[in-house]
Scaffold this active site. Structure first.
Site, short mmCIF file in Angstrom:
data_model
loop_
_atom_site.label_atom_id
_atom_site.label_comp_id
_atom_site.label_asym_id
_atom_site.label_seq_id
_atom_site.Cartn_x
_atom_site.Cartn_y
_atom_site.Cartn_z
N HIS A 63 0.84 -1.20 0.00
CA HIS A 63 0.00 0.00 0.00
C HIS A 63 0.88 1.25 0.00
O HIS A 63 1.82 1.36 0.77
CB HIS A 63 -0.96 0.03 1.19
CG HIS A 63 -0.30 -0.23 2.51
ND1 HIS A 63 0.06 -1.48 2.94
CD2 HIS A 63 0.08 0.63 3.49
CE1 HIS A 63 0.64 -1.40 4.12
NE2 HIS A 63 0.67 -0.12 4.48
N HIS A 92 1.13 5.20 0.74
CA HIS A 92 0.49 6.24 1.57
C HIS A 92 0.55 7.57 0.84
O HIS A 92 1.62 7.97 0.36
CB HIS A 92 1.25 6.42 2.88
CG HIS A 92 1.18 5.27 3.83
ND1 HIS A 92 0.36 5.26 4.93
CD2 HIS A 92 1.85 4.09 3.87
CE1 HIS A 92 0.52 4.13 5.62
NE2 HIS A 92 1.44 3.40 4.99
P1 AMP Z 1 1.79 0.35 7.29
O1 AMP Z 1 2.47 0.62 8.58
O2 AMP Z 1 2.46 1.02 6.12
O3 AMP Z 1 1.55 -1.13 7.05
O4 AMP Z 1 0.39 1.07 7.39
C1 AMP Z 1 -0.82 0.40 7.53
C2 AMP Z 1 -1.87 1.45 7.55
O5 AMP Z 1 -3.13 0.82 7.39
C3 AMP Z 1 -1.95 2.24 8.86
O6 AMP Z 1 -1.76 3.62 8.57
C4 AMP Z 1 -3.34 1.95 9.39
O7 AMP Z 1 -3.93 3.06 10.00
C5 AMP Z 1 -4.08 1.52 8.15
N1 AMP Z 1 -5.19 0.61 8.36
C6 AMP Z 1 -5.19 -0.52 9.08
N2 AMP Z 1 -6.42 -1.12 9.02
C7 AMP Z 1 -7.19 -0.32 8.23
C8 AMP Z 1 -8.53 -0.38 7.77
N3 AMP Z 1 -9.34 -1.39 8.11
N4 AMP Z 1 -8.98 0.59 6.96
C9 AMP Z 1 -8.16 1.61 6.60
N5 AMP Z 1 -6.89 1.72 6.99
C10 AMP Z 1 -6.40 0.78 7.80
#
Ligand code: AMP
Ligand code: ZN
Length: 141
Positions: A100, A102
């Protein structure tokens, strides 16, 4: 699709999301714990854990959507700038093992920093060492 993946659950509609863009291969939705208003995540709809698991076409699709959305998100939340990045792998802080990107809107005086702050101690590398690293990277390609 990976059965225990949150983001696959979002793609499948089992987990709700605030979708801002979708097509056959890419989905974008608001981060549930935003670092700023408009914090958006861009994912391939197929489960891929890291950047290296994306084939060329899927990488291009994800990048196209990121590229298209950055300005849109900035405009929507009236941001001054954006930080755009991927936590790629455990050691880089990737918590959800589904690639993903950001898009984090940034505002003058928001108290955040540049991406130079994400790594730990800076190494001290001589010119020769830098030459060697560059040669190693070229050799890996
Ligand atoms: P990372 O540390 O790059 O893996 O970031 C994961 C991101 O996913 C974090 O910023 C979380 O806030 C976000 N996240 C986790 N679960 C969900 C969800 N169900 N819907 C939207 N964002 C999410
Ligand atoms: Zn997944």
């Amino acid at each position: 699709m990976s059965a225990d993946c949150i983001f696959c659950g979002i793609v499948d509609g089992e987990i709700p999301s605030r979708t801002v863009y979708e097509d056959d291969t890419v989905l974008a939705f608001l981060d549930a714990n935003p670092l700023a208003p408009g914090h958006t995540l861009v994912i391939p709809t197929d489960h891929r854990e890291t950047f290296q698991d994306l084939d060329d076409d899927l990488a291009a699709d994800v990048f196209d959507v990121l590229h298209g959305l950055v300005g849109t998100v900035e405009a929507a939340v009236d941001a001054d700038a954006t930080t755009v990045g991927f936590n790629n792998g455990d050691a880089a802080g990737q918590e959800v093992p589904h690639v993903h990107g950001h898009i984090i809107p940034r505002f003058e005086g928001d108290g955040g920093g540049p991406i130079h702050g994400v790594a730990g101690r800076r190494p001290t590398l001589s010119d020769e060492e830098l030459d060697d690293v560059a040669a190693d990277i070229r050799a890996e390609r």
